[in-house]
Design an enzyme around this catalytic site. Structure first.
Site, PDB file in Angstrom:
ATOM      1  CG  ASP A  84      -1.971   0.979   1.279  1.00  0.00           C
ATOM      2  OD1 ASP A  84      -2.412   1.399   0.195  1.00  0.00           O
ATOM      3  OD2 ASP A  84      -2.400   1.361   2.384  1.00  0.00           O
ATOM      4  CG  ASP A 106       1.243   7.500  -3.408  1.00  0.00           C
ATOM      5  OD1 ASP A 106       1.216   8.370  -4.310  1.00  0.00           O
ATOM      6  OD2 ASP A 106       0.743   7.670  -2.291  1.00  0.00           O
ATOM      7  CG  HIS A 208      -6.258   5.126  -1.571  1.00  0.00           C
ATOM      8  ND1 HIS A 208      -5.178   4.621  -0.911  1.00  0.00           N
ATOM      9  CD2 HIS A 208      -6.197   4.643  -2.839  1.00  0.00           C
ATOM     10  CE1 HIS A 208      -4.479   3.862  -1.750  1.00  0.00           C
ATOM     11  NE2 HIS A 208      -5.069   3.861  -2.930  1.00  0.00           N
ATOM     12  N   GLY A 209      -9.101   5.793   1.579  1.00  0.00           N
ATOM     13  CA  GLY A 209      -9.806   6.484   2.661  1.00  0.00           C
ATOM     14  C   GLY A 209     -11.225   5.986   2.817  1.00  0.00           C
ATOM     15  CG  ASN A 232      -5.357   0.976   8.275  1.00  0.00           C
ATOM     16  OD1 ASN A 232      -5.442  -0.037   8.966  1.00  0.00           O
ATOM     17  ND2 ASN A 232      -4.347   1.824   8.395  1.00  0.00           N
TER      18      ASN A 232
END
Ligand code: G3H
Ligand code: ZN
Length: 284
Positions: A84, A106, A208-209, A232
């Protein structure tokens, strides 16, 4: 079995559901997420940040722990081990060499041409080994481990299209207003941009998030081609809460199995809820 993300995400996109990426923090997270996936008959992506890998010992420790559990738990659903927010080609290579089946590079903070160059290099190395690659454009808000942002920058649709075509990545995370960690108020996701980017690029999109996004927004994102949603913080909040409760009720407790076991159950319940919400239950 251990697989890359490619097939599970393409299937999700074409059948209209998203596969959850749930981040590992320790053994109990790994157990809980794998148990949830097997019970729900859902494909699953185990997300491992560089910080979490460091905490657990390193990439090799993570791979061997996952492989051990796949055997001991007799896991039959497709499982990907995914780096990740990989920060460099070297980190992605290290994860792939250790046995990760998927990586995210990323380079979203770099200028566009550099993002294309480094992502291409990762794709070339990864695809030769059957490993899938996710890349990012724009800026996800909030903070996660070493990834800190002080503002939210929306991904540009034309750049997304160009990045996908030039690098041949398997999926794309266009930052469109999502935030790592809890949201302050309701999230405001750029659905119009999401639709445009989904149509232009044709690849499965990644959100994401995932913590704290309302179900209606999740459903809308999935309908626009989002096939992977990362979670997460929600598991961290649920497990920490359970540990606090158990220890408060039992001030003399000291056996870690007695408070980490319940924390593991809390993670499993949270993951099962997400799999049902994302529509991946029963799709393995
Ligand atoms: O890469 C991981 C995520 O985007 C997790 O976000 O902690 O807000 O659920 P979250
Ligand atoms: Zn993220």
């Amino acid at each position: 079995p251990l697989v890359s993300m490619t097939e599970m995400l393409n299937k999700g996109k074409s059948e209209g559901y998203a596969v959850g990426q749930f981040n590992l923090n320790n053994l109990e997270y790994t157990q809980a997420i794998l148990q949830a996936a097997e019970e729900e008959k859902s494909p699953v992506i185990l997300g491992v940040s560089e910080g979490a890998a460091r905490y657990m010992g390193g990439f090799k420790t993570v791979v061997k722990m996952v492989e051990g559990l796949l055997e001991d738990y007799k896991i039959t659903v497709p499982v990907a081990i995914h780096l990740d927010h990989g920060s460099s080609f070297d980190k992605c290579k290290e994860a792939i060499d250790a046995g990760f089946t998927s990586v995210m590079i990323d380079a979203s903070h770099d200028p566009f041409e550099e993002n294309v160059a480094i992502t291409s290099k990762v794709v070339e190395y990864a695809h030769a080994k059957g490993v899938s690659v996710e890349a990012e454009l724009g800026t996800v808000g909030g903070q996660e481990d070493d990834v800190v942002a002080d503002g939210v920058i929306y991904a540009d649709a034309k750049e997304c299209d160009e990045l996908v075509k030039r690098t041949k990545i398997d999926c794309l995370a266009p930052a469109l207003g999502s935030v790592h960690g809890p949201y302050k108020g309701e999230p405001k996701l750029g659905f119009a941009e999401m639709e445009e980017i989904g149509n232009l690029t044709g690849v499965p999109l990644v959100l994401h998030g995932g913590t704290g996004i309302p179900t209606k927004d999740i459903q809308r994102a999935v309908s626009l081609g989002t096939a992977k949603i990362n979670v997460n913080t929600e598991n961290q909040i649920a497990s920490a809460k359970r540990v606090r409760e158990v220890l408060a009720e039992n001030p003399n407790m000291y056996d870690p199995r007695k408070y980490l076991g319940p924390a593991r159950d809390a993670i499993k319940e949270t993951v099962i809820g997400k799999m049902r919400e994302f529509g991946s239950s029963g799709k393995a």
